[in-house]
Design a protein around this motif. Structure first.
Motif, PDB file in Angstrom:
ATOM      1  N   GLU A 166      26.189  28.343  30.512  1.00  0.00           N
ATOM      2  CA  GLU A 166      26.972  29.473  30.395  1.00  0.00           C
ATOM      3  C   GLU A 166      27.191  30.116  28.961  1.00  0.00           C
ATOM      4  O   GLU A 166      27.495  29.321  28.136  1.00  0.00           O
ATOM      5  CB  GLU A 166      28.222  29.094  31.342  1.00  0.00           C
ATOM      6  N   SER A 167      27.308  31.501  28.968  1.00  0.00           N
ATOM      7  CA  SER A 167      27.613  32.214  27.986  1.00  0.00           C
ATOM      8  C   SER A 167      29.066  32.087  27.746  1.00  0.00           C
ATOM      9  O   SER A 167      29.988  31.769  28.423  1.00  0.00           O
ATOM     10  CB  SER A 167      27.290  33.472  27.841  1.00  0.00           C
ATOM     11  N   GLU A 168      29.914  32.231  26.496  1.00  0.00           N
ATOM     12  CA  GLU A 168      31.068  32.275  26.134  1.00  0.00           C
ATOM     13  C   GLU A 168      31.943  33.384  27.113  1.00  0.00           C
ATOM     14  O   GLU A 168      32.939  32.726  27.854  1.00  0.00           O
ATOM     15  CB  GLU A 168      31.454  32.604  24.745  1.00  0.00           C
ATOM     16  N   PHE A 169      31.205  34.282  27.300  1.00  0.00           N
ATOM     17  CA  PHE A 169      31.878  35.230  28.447  1.00  0.00           C
ATOM     18  C   PHE A 169      31.973  34.685  29.739  1.00  0.00           C
ATOM     19  O   PHE A 169      32.980  34.734  30.347  1.00  0.00           O
ATOM     20  CB  PHE A 169      30.938  36.717  28.441  1.00  0.00           C
ATOM     21  N   GLU A 170      31.001  34.265  30.120  1.00  0.00           N
ATOM     22  CA  GLU A 170      31.043  33.514  31.488  1.00  0.00           C
ATOM     23  C   GLU A 170      31.936  32.376  31.581  1.00  0.00           C
ATOM     24  O   GLU A 170      32.759  32.004  32.708  1.00  0.00           O
ATOM     25  CB  GLU A 170      29.644  32.796  31.748  1.00  0.00           C
ATOM     26  N   ARG A 171      32.099  31.511  30.553  1.00  0.00           N
ATOM     27  CA  ARG A 171      33.029  30.329  30.564  1.00  0.00           C
ATOM     28  C   ARG A 171      34.401  31.057  30.675  1.00  0.00           C
ATOM     29  O   ARG A 171      35.289  30.556  31.205  1.00  0.00           O
ATOM     30  CB  ARG A 171      32.707  29.594  28.965  1.00  0.00           C
ATOM     31  N   LEU A 172      34.758  32.157  29.673  1.00  0.00           N
ATOM     32  CA  LEU A 172      35.986  32.692  29.756  1.00  0.00           C
ATOM     33  C   LEU A 172      36.399  33.111  30.995  1.00  0.00           C
ATOM     34  O   LEU A 172      37.424  33.168  31.537  1.00  0.00           O
ATOM     35  CB  LEU A 172      36.368  33.577  28.702  1.00  0.00           C
ATOM     36  N   GLU A 173      35.359  33.742  31.910  1.00  0.00           N
ATOM     37  CA  GLU A 173      35.617  34.473  33.232  1.00  0.00           C
ATOM     38  C   GLU A 173      35.975  33.260  34.136  1.00  0.00           C
ATOM     39  O   GLU A 173      36.724  33.536  35.053  1.00  0.00           O
ATOM     40  CB  GLU A 173      34.342  35.221  33.487  1.00  0.00           C
ATOM     41  N   LYS A 174      35.315  32.032  34.117  1.00  0.00           N
ATOM     42  CA  LYS A 174      35.715  31.131  35.018  1.00  0.00           C
ATOM     43  C   LYS A 174      36.756  30.528  34.744  1.00  0.00           C
ATOM     44  O   LYS A 174      37.713  30.240  35.485  1.00  0.00           O
ATOM     45  CB  LYS A 174      34.492  29.914  34.835  1.00  0.00           C
ATOM     46  N   LEU A 175      37.421  30.343  33.403  1.00  0.00           N
ATOM     47  CA  LEU A 175      38.581  29.942  32.919  1.00  0.00           C
ATOM     48  C   LEU A 175      39.939  30.722  33.641  1.00  0.00           C
ATOM     49  O   LEU A 175      40.626  30.412  34.405  1.00  0.00           O
ATOM     50  CB  LEU A 175      38.618  29.827  31.664  1.00  0.00           C
ATOM     51  N   ARG A 178      39.322  32.806  36.416  1.00  0.00           N
ATOM     52  CA  ARG A 178      39.600  32.769  37.599  1.00  0.00           C
ATOM     53  C   ARG A 178      40.383  31.497  38.032  1.00  0.00           C
ATOM     54  O   ARG A 178      41.231  31.383  38.993  1.00  0.00           O
ATOM     55  CB  ARG A 178      38.191  32.539  38.258  1.00  0.00           C
ATOM     56  N   MET A 179      40.163  30.441  37.442  1.00  0.00           N
ATOM     57  CA  MET A 179      40.822  29.090  37.506  1.00  0.00           C
ATOM     58  C   MET A 179      42.321  29.218  37.592  1.00  0.00           C
ATOM     59  O   MET A 179      43.064  28.945  38.243  1.00  0.00           O
ATOM     60  CB  MET A 179      40.211  28.091  36.763  1.00  0.00           C
ATOM     61  N   LEU A 180      42.909  29.974  36.476  1.00  0.00           N
ATOM     62  CA  LEU A 180      44.037  30.096  35.977  1.00  0.00           C
ATOM     63  C   LEU A 180      44.812  30.984  37.081  1.00  0.00           C
ATOM     64  O   LEU A 180      45.992  30.715  37.414  1.00  0.00           O
ATOM     65  CB  LEU A 180      44.470  30.717  34.581  1.00  0.00           C
ATOM     66  N   ARG A 181      44.026  32.226  37.430  1.00  0.00           N
ATOM     67  CA  ARG A 181      44.633  32.867  38.276  1.00  0.00           C
ATOM     68  C   ARG A 181      44.645  32.420  39.889  1.00  0.00           C
ATOM     69  O   ARG A 181      45.597  32.647  40.578  1.00  0.00           O
ATOM     70  CB  ARG A 181      43.707  34.340  38.622  1.00  0.00           C
ATOM     71  N   GLU A 182      43.957  31.247  40.121  1.00  0.00           N
ATOM     72  CA  GLU A 182      44.215  30.884  41.418  1.00  0.00           C
ATOM     73  C   GLU A 182      45.416  29.923  41.294  1.00  0.00           C
ATOM     74  O   GLU A 182      45.889  29.543  42.439  1.00  0.00           O
ATOM     75  CB  GLU A 182      42.889  29.679  41.822  1.00  0.00           C
ATOM     76  N   ARG A 183      45.709  29.363  40.155  1.00  0.00           N
ATOM     77  CA  ARG A 183      46.950  28.356  39.980  1.00  0.00           C
ATOM     78  C   ARG A 183      48.314  29.218  39.966  1.00  0.00           C
ATOM     79  O   ARG A 183      49.208  28.572  40.379  1.00  0.00           O
ATOM     80  CB  ARG A 183      46.823  27.801  38.451  1.00  0.00           C
ATOM     81  N   ILE A 184      48.216  30.592  40.056  1.00  0.00           N
ATOM     82  CA  ILE A 184      49.273  31.280  39.988  1.00  0.00           C
ATOM     83  C   ILE A 184      49.586  31.723  41.405  1.00  0.00           C
ATOM     84  O   ILE A 184      48.883  32.267  42.141  1.00  0.00           O
ATOM     85  CB  ILE A 184      49.329  32.625  39.247  1.00  0.00           C
ATOM     86  N   LYS A 185      50.577  31.034  42.107  1.00  0.00           N
ATOM     87  CA  LYS A 185      50.932  31.270  43.604  1.00  0.00           C
ATOM     88  C   LYS A 185      51.532  32.492  43.734  1.00  0.00           C
ATOM     89  O   LYS A 185      51.435  33.283  44.903  1.00  0.00           O
ATOM     90  CB  LYS A 185      51.632  29.991  44.120  1.00  0.00           C
ATOM     91  N   THR A 186      52.671  32.572  43.077  1.00  0.00           N
ATOM     92  CA  THR A 186      53.570  33.722  43.324  1.00  0.00           C
ATOM     93  C   THR A 186      53.968  34.655  41.943  1.00  0.00           C
ATOM     94  O   THR A 186      54.076  33.738  40.716  1.00  0.00           O
ATOM     95  CB  THR A 186      54.574  33.475  44.008  1.00  0.00           C
ATOM     96  N   PHE A 187      54.126  35.672  42.057  1.00  0.00           N
ATOM     97  CA  PHE A 187      54.571  36.423  40.599  1.00  0.00           C
ATOM     98  C   PHE A 187      55.358  37.552  40.998  1.00  0.00           C
ATOM     99  O   PHE A 187      54.891  38.290  42.037  1.00  0.00           O
ATOM    100  CB  PHE A 187      53.454  36.765  39.956  1.00  0.00           C
ATOM    101  N   ARG A 188      56.552  37.840  40.576  1.00  0.00           N
ATOM    102  CA  ARG A 188      57.329  38.901  40.946  1.00  0.00           C
ATOM    103  C   ARG A 188      57.608  39.790  39.665  1.00  0.00           C
ATOM    104  O   ARG A 188      58.191  38.821  38.756  1.00  0.00           O
ATOM    105  CB  ARG A 188      58.463  38.534  41.841  1.00  0.00           C
ATOM    106  N   ALA A 189      57.601  41.094  39.275  1.00  0.00           N
ATOM    107  CA  ALA A 189      57.990  41.544  38.293  1.00  0.00           C
ATOM    108  C   ALA A 189      59.635  41.129  37.837  1.00  0.00           C
ATOM    109  O   ALA A 189      60.057  41.144  36.794  1.00  0.00           O
ATOM    110  CB  ALA A 189      57.791  43.065  38.493  1.00  0.00           C
TER     111      ALA A 189
END
Length: 78
Positions: A42-51, A53-64
Motif C-alpha cells: 500500500e502507498s503511504e496515502f493508502e496506509r494513512l487512509e486505513k489508519l 478509518r481505524m481511528l474513526r471507528e474507535r470514536i464512539k461518541t463525540f459532542r461539541a
C-alpha cells in the motif's frame, strides 16, 4: 512480461549472488520478488487512509459540548 536492466557495482552484485545462492534462487528472482512486494504494497496515502478509518471507528461518541470553551482552551497557568 517485461525485462529490465539494473546496473550494480561489482561488490553488490557478488553479494547478491551469494545471498541468492543461500536462498536457492537467482538474483533475478530476488529482484522480481522485491518489485512485486513493492508494487503490491500500500502507498503511504493508502496506509494513512486505513489508519484514519481505524481511528474513526474507535470514536464512539463525540459532542461539541464536550470540548473546552475558548477561554478554557487559551487559559494560561501561572
Amino acid at each position: 512480461m517485461k525485462n529490465i536492466t539494473v546496473t550494480l557495482d561489482d561488490e553488490t552484485y557478488r553479494r547478491a549472488r551469494i545471498r541468492a545462492a543461500e536462498l536457492d534462487t537467482s538474483v533475478s528472482a530476488l529482484v522480481r520478488r522485491y518489485l512485486v512486494d513493492l508494487a503490491g504494497g500500500e502507498s503511504e496515502f493508502e496506509r494513512l487512509e486505513k489508519l484514519e478509518r481505524m481511528l474513526r471507528e474507535r470514536i464512539k461518541t463525540f459532542r461539541a459540548s464536550d470540548r473546552l470553551s475558548r477561554d478554557e482552551a487559551h487559559a494560561r497557568k501561572a
